[in-house]
Design a protein around this motif. Structure first.
Motif, PDB file in Angstrom:
ATOM      1  N   ALA A  80       0.856  -1.367  -0.061  1.00 52.12           N
ATOM      2  CA  ALA A  80      -0.046   0.092   0.185  1.00 52.12           C
ATOM      3  C   ALA A  80       0.974   1.434   0.219  1.00 52.12           C
ATOM      4  O   ALA A  80       0.564   2.414  -0.864  1.00 52.12           O
ATOM      5  CB  ALA A  80      -0.854  -0.102   1.122  1.00 52.12           C
ATOM      6  N   LEU A  81       2.012   1.418   0.866  1.00 52.84           N
ATOM      7  CA  LEU A  81       2.792   2.364   0.889  1.00 52.84           C
ATOM      8  C   LEU A  81       3.538   2.761  -0.301  1.00 52.84           C
ATOM      9  O   LEU A  81       3.584   3.760  -1.029  1.00 52.84           O
ATOM     10  CB  LEU A  81       3.673   2.273   1.847  1.00 52.84           C
ATOM     11  CG  LEU A  81       3.306   2.266   3.385  1.00 52.84           C
ATOM     12  CD1 LEU A  81       4.223   1.775   4.384  1.00 52.84           C
ATOM     13  CD2 LEU A  81       2.750   3.554   3.798  1.00 52.84           C
ATOM     14  N   LEU A  82       3.984   1.747  -1.182  1.00 49.47           N
ATOM     15  CA  LEU A  82       4.644   1.988  -2.360  1.00 49.47           C
ATOM     16  C   LEU A  82       3.573   2.368  -3.470  1.00 49.47           C
ATOM     17  O   LEU A  82       3.929   2.931  -4.244  1.00 49.47           O
ATOM     18  CB  LEU A  82       5.178   0.357  -2.896  1.00 49.47           C
ATOM     19  CG  LEU A  82       6.655   0.004  -2.068  1.00 49.47           C
ATOM     20  CD1 LEU A  82       7.059  -1.290  -2.570  1.00 49.47           C
ATOM     21  CD2 LEU A  82       7.650   0.854  -1.985  1.00 49.47           C
ATOM     22  N   ALA A  83       2.409   1.847  -3.509  1.00 51.84           N
ATOM     23  CA  ALA A  83       1.451   1.926  -4.399  1.00 51.84           C
ATOM     24  C   ALA A  83       1.118   3.769  -4.192  1.00 51.84           C
ATOM     25  O   ALA A  83       0.753   4.281  -5.117  1.00 51.84           O
ATOM     26  CB  ALA A  83       0.288   1.033  -4.137  1.00 51.84           C
ATOM     27  N   LYS A  84       0.778   4.169  -3.032  1.00 51.38           N
ATOM     28  CA  LYS A  84       0.614   5.664  -2.899  1.00 51.38           C
ATOM     29  C   LYS A  84       1.549   6.458  -3.158  1.00 51.38           C
ATOM     30  O   LYS A  84       1.240   7.554  -3.315  1.00 51.38           O
ATOM     31  CB  LYS A  84       0.271   5.601  -1.347  1.00 51.38           C
ATOM     32  CG  LYS A  84      -1.149   4.996  -0.871  1.00 51.38           C
ATOM     33  CD  LYS A  84      -1.543   5.295   0.589  1.00 51.38           C
ATOM     34  CE  LYS A  84      -1.864   6.725   0.654  1.00 51.38           C
ATOM     35  NZ  LYS A  84      -2.208   7.091   2.024  1.00 51.38           N
ATOM     36  N   VAL A  85       2.715   5.732  -3.485  1.00 46.92           N
ATOM     37  CA  VAL A  85       3.821   6.930  -4.072  1.00 46.92           C
ATOM     38  C   VAL A  85       4.018   6.694  -5.524  1.00 46.92           C
ATOM     39  O   VAL A  85       5.052   6.850  -6.119  1.00 46.92           O
ATOM     40  CB  VAL A  85       5.145   6.858  -3.378  1.00 46.92           C
ATOM     41  CG1 VAL A  85       4.982   7.155  -1.907  1.00 46.92           C
ATOM     42  CG2 VAL A  85       5.834   5.560  -3.444  1.00 46.92           C
ATOM     43  N   GLY A  86       3.138   6.005  -6.390  1.00 50.36           N
ATOM     44  CA  GLY A  86       3.174   5.933  -7.838  1.00 50.36           C
ATOM     45  C   GLY A  86       3.643   4.384  -8.320  1.00 50.36           C
ATOM     46  O   GLY A  86       3.981   4.268  -9.469  1.00 50.36           O
ATOM     47  N   LYS A  87       3.884   3.563  -7.458  1.00 45.66           N
ATOM     48  CA  LYS A  87       4.608   2.253  -7.801  1.00 45.66           C
ATOM     49  C   LYS A  87       3.461   1.178  -8.252  1.00 45.66           C
ATOM     50  O   LYS A  87       2.538   1.250  -7.431  1.00 45.66           O
ATOM     51  CB  LYS A  87       5.702   1.584  -6.683  1.00 45.66           C
ATOM     52  CG  LYS A  87       6.615   2.649  -6.274  1.00 45.66           C
ATOM     53  CD  LYS A  87       7.660   2.983  -7.222  1.00 45.66           C
ATOM     54  CE  LYS A  87       8.778   3.750  -6.770  1.00 45.66           C
ATOM     55  NZ  LYS A  87       9.749   4.175  -7.713  1.00 45.66           N
ATOM     56  N   LYS A  88       3.633   0.653  -9.195  1.00 42.58           N
ATOM     57  CA  LYS A  88       2.539  -0.593  -9.413  1.00 42.58           C
ATOM     58  C   LYS A  88       3.159  -1.659  -8.770  1.00 42.58           C
ATOM     59  O   LYS A  88       4.199  -2.274  -9.174  1.00 42.58           O
ATOM     60  CB  LYS A  88       2.358  -0.598 -10.867  1.00 42.58           C
ATOM     61  CG  LYS A  88       1.359  -1.455 -11.486  1.00 42.58           C
ATOM     62  CD  LYS A  88       1.171  -1.314 -13.114  1.00 42.58           C
ATOM     63  CE  LYS A  88       0.465   0.026 -13.311  1.00 42.58           C
ATOM     64  NZ  LYS A  88      -0.001   0.140 -14.662  1.00 42.58           N
ATOM     65  N   VAL A  89       2.207  -2.382  -7.933  1.00 46.62           N
ATOM     66  CA  VAL A  89       2.405  -3.467  -7.057  1.00 46.62           C
ATOM     67  C   VAL A  89       1.584  -4.479  -7.297  1.00 46.62           C
ATOM     68  O   VAL A  89       0.478  -4.176  -7.168  1.00 46.62           O
ATOM     69  CB  VAL A  89       2.661  -2.794  -5.604  1.00 46.62           C
ATOM     70  CG1 VAL A  89       3.071  -3.876  -4.766  1.00 46.62           C
ATOM     71  CG2 VAL A  89       3.406  -1.536  -5.478  1.00 46.62           C
ATOM     72  N   SER A 142      -6.159  -3.936   0.764  1.00 44.93           N
ATOM     73  CA  SER A 142      -6.421  -4.340  -0.482  1.00 44.93           C
ATOM     74  C   SER A 142      -7.284  -3.461  -1.729  1.00 44.93           C
ATOM     75  O   SER A 142      -6.563  -3.410  -2.685  1.00 44.93           O
ATOM     76  CB  SER A 142      -6.953  -5.704  -0.692  1.00 44.93           C
ATOM     77  OG  SER A 142      -6.622  -6.661  -0.006  1.00 44.93           O
ATOM     78  N   ASN A 143      -8.173  -2.741  -0.968  1.00 47.00           N
ATOM     79  CA  ASN A 143      -8.729  -1.750  -1.645  1.00 47.00           C
ATOM     80  C   ASN A 143      -7.768  -0.459  -2.016  1.00 47.00           C
ATOM     81  O   ASN A 143      -7.997  -0.076  -3.201  1.00 47.00           O
ATOM     82  CB  ASN A 143      -9.935  -1.381  -0.831  1.00 47.00           C
ATOM     83  CG  ASN A 143     -11.167  -2.377  -1.074  1.00 47.00           C
ATOM     84  OD1 ASN A 143     -11.273  -3.035  -2.115  1.00 47.00           O
ATOM     85  ND2 ASN A 143     -11.997  -2.090  -0.166  1.00 47.00           N
ATOM     86  N   THR A 144      -7.174  -0.063  -0.915  1.00 46.20           N
ATOM     87  CA  THR A 144      -6.390   0.912  -1.221  1.00 46.20           C
ATOM     88  C   THR A 144      -5.231   0.736  -2.247  1.00 46.20           C
ATOM     89  O   THR A 144      -4.993   1.487  -3.373  1.00 46.20           O
ATOM     90  CB  THR A 144      -5.316   1.209   0.012  1.00 46.20           C
ATOM     91  OG1 THR A 144      -6.368   1.370   1.221  1.00 46.20           O
ATOM     92  CG2 THR A 144      -4.359   2.471  -0.354  1.00 46.20           C
ATOM     93  N   ILE A 145      -4.569  -0.633  -2.171  1.00 42.97           N
ATOM     94  CA  ILE A 145      -3.449  -0.967  -3.257  1.00 42.97           C
ATOM     95  C   ILE A 145      -4.311  -0.970  -4.702  1.00 42.97           C
ATOM     96  O   ILE A 145      -3.523  -0.555  -5.389  1.00 42.97           O
ATOM     97  CB  ILE A 145      -3.363  -2.770  -2.869  1.00 42.97           C
ATOM     98  CG1 ILE A 145      -2.310  -2.554  -1.555  1.00 42.97           C
ATOM     99  CG2 ILE A 145      -2.355  -3.013  -4.193  1.00 42.97           C
ATOM    100  CD1 ILE A 145      -2.054  -3.951  -0.856  1.00 42.97           C
ATOM    101  N   ARG A 146      -5.479  -1.493  -4.699  1.00 44.76           N
ATOM    102  CA  ARG A 146      -6.127  -1.593  -6.148  1.00 44.76           C
ATOM    103  C   ARG A 146      -6.241  -0.330  -6.610  1.00 44.76           C
ATOM    104  O   ARG A 146      -6.280   0.241  -7.844  1.00 44.76           O
ATOM    105  CB  ARG A 146      -7.428  -2.254  -5.964  1.00 44.76           C
ATOM    106  CG  ARG A 146      -6.845  -3.839  -5.992  1.00 44.76           C
ATOM    107  CD  ARG A 146      -8.327  -4.747  -6.188  1.00 44.76           C
ATOM    108  NE  ARG A 146      -7.984  -6.246  -6.013  1.00 44.76           N
ATOM    109  CZ  ARG A 146      -8.178  -6.912  -5.145  1.00 44.76           C
ATOM    110  NH1 ARG A 146      -9.050  -6.459  -4.031  1.00 44.76           N
ATOM    111  NH2 ARG A 146      -8.108  -8.021  -5.081  1.00 44.76           N
ATOM    112  N   LYS A 147      -6.759   0.666  -5.642  1.00 43.20           N
ATOM    113  CA  LYS A 147      -7.001   2.186  -5.931  1.00 43.20           C
ATOM    114  C   LYS A 147      -5.888   2.792  -6.877  1.00 43.20           C
ATOM    115  O   LYS A 147      -6.029   3.492  -7.485  1.00 43.20           O
ATOM    116  CB  LYS A 147      -7.541   2.774  -4.935  1.00 43.20           C
ATOM    117  CG  LYS A 147      -8.012   4.379  -4.990  1.00 43.20           C
ATOM    118  CD  LYS A 147      -8.363   5.195  -3.902  1.00 43.20           C
ATOM    119  CE  LYS A 147      -8.510   6.636  -4.199  1.00 43.20           C
ATOM    120  NZ  LYS A 147      -8.724   7.318  -2.991  1.00 43.20           N
TER     121      LYS A 147
END
Length: 638
Positions: free
Chosen positions: A105-114, A323-328
């Motif tokens: 989630a942290l990586l996703a929120k800085v623009g990384k596709k995880v 999981s919802n955050t990661i997908r968002k």
């Protein structure tokens, strides 16, 4: 905060540029202000100049608890297929426990596709729930502490779930401890509160008030200086080892000494009261207090000083919302995706994973690989032998041991909590107050002796903790019993199919379950006649469903694990370039330990200490709350 510092920096530059420079100044005197500005600028860039996953804006209004199981399954049970793998991955995470989901989630929120890959049929690891015959059980979570408003953990959870998690305070007492058996049994209770926890213990141990005061003083140091131990994993390794081996670290904080100090050795100097020893050690995790760290035991008690909490809706609410955050943010969480190995490029750096079984394999490429499946599974099972035998990896493996296997009995009752006289309080049962002798005797027993001689047990009622349980499981109640066992007692059945381990295995685990259930019924006699469902999880169940190494929830939390020198070496980065570790094995056990494992790992991957951002956000939120409280108080006066 960043805007204020930008203004300050600009003002400082303007003032310096407008100064008249005397002609007699030396080159050194002229260079000093410039050097200061360069250093300040570099520090500012390191702390604030990069994108942060934390912001007030990421929070949104809490939605209702999702009760529709089909909709929940769409989030938690989305099966792996090659077509569902996002294109252009920046990172792949092995395992969907709290540590893996947090870093994703942290990586996703800085623009990384995880992409998060989970070998089980449901995401969440030890934080998932399962439903059987109308009963819902949590696999690992019993309660969580340090979730009061604007605490560091609460702010972190709010950030990775966009504020969607709702926690229920369990009230008082949050734990009840019974020591001894029969007529000599003693009952003690644990209360939360900044001053109430200590005061309540003093009432129960009036002859040991000085010992309690000293313990709480040490507990305060351990809690306030935990970041010193975390820093060992964030600063350069050479610097951490230099500070420790020269003794400079000990001058900075006593927490380094407490971390490597035997809990029993310290308690023996404090008091001879064995019941109080047990209270100070009652969070059993399979290690005798003699071999465990004073720091860890003190921190576990402090963890609940500001309240004991349970996620409204059950444990699976945590992976559901993360999981919802990661997908968002463009990532994905896929289950039924067993990772067979880590892919390495020609230079030996991690570059992806192999997913599948012996009949079908899919290569998933990503420049960063993060493992949340444990230190042993990662180094022993996912890497080629020639890599696993590297000195740095072997040194790490030799310093740690798998924890004791967990044994759980899930019980369902056709009755409400009121009808059974049960509540949200957790019950801890100990047959003896000498935990070292009791655990030595038990874990050294022959296999056939053990089932009838379980000396310690946790009793917890998840449906009594959760206000939504009356809607999810109307007219029903659930109970979970848990103890620790030797993996070796069950090892002979490990290679048999999970549903075909035979009558001997069934009889053996049932003996454990019967002893534990009968023991619980001594305290809750109405349980026996209302029991309609029972399922038994052994270490082999944990190994099969959750890929737990030797059926253990976590590494053995002994003195070796919390030796500061080893803590400095047991980092998120590994000897394999681009391969990182996250979760409980990085720092400590429990939901909070896994959460911070994720924070540490994200900091390592991004080469940016995210705790700076988190602490500044926490400070900002506390300031806003204080302002709001002041305004409300002012309105009341008028």
């Amino acid at each position: 905060m960043a805007d204020g510092l930008t203004t300050t920096l600009n003002g400082l530059i303007n003032k310096l540029s407008g100064l008249a420079i005397p002609a007699d100044l030396s080159l050194w005197q002229l260079a000093l202000p410039a050097w200061f500005l360069v250093c300040f600028g570099l520090f500012y860039w390191y702390v604030f100049g990069r994108r942060s996953p934390f912001s007030v804006d990421s929070l949104r209004r809490k939605g209702p608890t999702e009760m529709n199981m089909s909709k929940r399954d769409e989030v938690l049970k989305k099966a792996f297929s090659e077509g569902r793998v996002p294109k252009g991955l920046d990172a792949v995470v092995i395992g969907s426990g709290v540590g893996g989901l947090t870093v994703a989630a942290l990586l996703a929120k800085v623009g990384k596709k995880v992409l998060v890959l989970e070998q089980h049929e449901q995401a969440g690891g030890y934080c998932h729930s399962y439903t059987e015959k109308g009963f819902q059980f949590d696999i690992g979570l019993n309660y969580v502490g340090q979730l009061h408003e604007n605490s560091l953990d609460r702010v972190a959870f709010d950030q990775i779930t966009e504020g969607q998690l709702d926690f229920v305070n369990l009230g008082e007492p949050f734990d009840t401890i019974y020591i001894g058996q029969g007529q000599t049994q003693r009952k003690y209770t644990m209360y939360t509160g900044k001053t109430e926890m200590e005061a309540h213990l003093k009432k129960q141990f009036p002859d040991d008030t000085e010992a309690i005061e000293k313990f709480f003083q040490v507990m305060k140091v351990c809690a306030r200086k935990t970041h010193h131990l975390a820093c060992l994993k964030l600063i350069p390794r050479w610097l951490a080892l230099f500070l420790l081996k020269t003794g400079i670290a000990d001058l900075l904080s006593s927490v380094y000494r407490y971390s490597s100090m035997s809990h029993t050795a310290w308690l023996d100097q404090l008091t001879s009261n064995k019941d109080l020893h047990t209270i100070f050690s009652y969070f059993f995790y399979g290690v005798p207090p003699r071999d465990s760290s004073l720091y860890v035991n003190a921190l576990l008690i402090h963890h609940y000083k500001r309240g004991a909490y349970y996620p409204k809706g059950g444990a699976s609410e945590i992976p559901y919302h993360i999981s919802n955050t990661i997908r968002k943010y463009g990532g994905e969480v896929l289950v039924n995706a067993p990772v067979r190995s880590v892919l390495l490029d020609k230079n030996g750096a991690a570059c992806g994973v192999v997913v599948g079984n012996s009949h079908s394999e899919v290569e998933v490429k990503a420049p960063i690989v993060i493992s949340n499946c444990g230190l042993f599974n990662t180094f022993k099972n996912l890497l080629p032998p020639q890599i696993s035998m590297k000195q740095d990896i072997q040194e790490r493996l030799h310093r740690v041991k798998p924890g004791r296997g967990s044994f759980m009995v899930f019980c369902g009752f056709d009755a409400t909590a009121e009808q059974l006289d049960i509540g949200p309080t957790n019950i801890r049962l100990y047959k003896d107050n000498d935990m070292n002798k009791m655990m030595d005797r038990y874990f050294n027993m022959y296999k056939e002796e053990a089932p009838d001689n379980v000396p310690m047990m946790l009793v917890t009622f998840p449906t009594a903790k959760d206000p939504t349980a009356k809607l999810r499981c109307p007219g029903k109640s659930c109970m979970t019993l848990m103890t620790m066992v030797n993996y070796e007692w069950f090892e002979e059945w490990k290679d048999m199919p999970v549903t075909k381990r035979g009558d001997q295995y069934l009889q053996y685990k049932t003996r454990f379950a019967k002893h534990m259930f009968d023991w619980a019924c001594l305290h809750f006699p109405k349980l026996k006649e209302k029991l309609v469902f029972q399922e038994i999880y052994t270490p082999l169940s944990n190994s099969h469903f959750l890929a737990a190494y030797q059926g253990s929830m976590y590494l053995q939390h002994n003195l070796d694990l919390f030796d500061p020198v080893f803590m400095a070496k047991n980092r998120c980065d590994t000897p394999v370039k681009n391969l990182y570790l996250t979760g409980q094995d990085v720092f400590s056990c429990g939901i909070s330990g896994a959460l911070h494992g994720g924070l540490l790992c994200a900091s390592s991957v991004l080469n940016h200490i995210l705790y700076w951002d988190l602490l500044f956000l926490k400070k900002k939120l506390k300031k806003a709350k204080a302002k709001q409280d002041a305004q409300q108080a002012k309105k009341k006066l008028h």
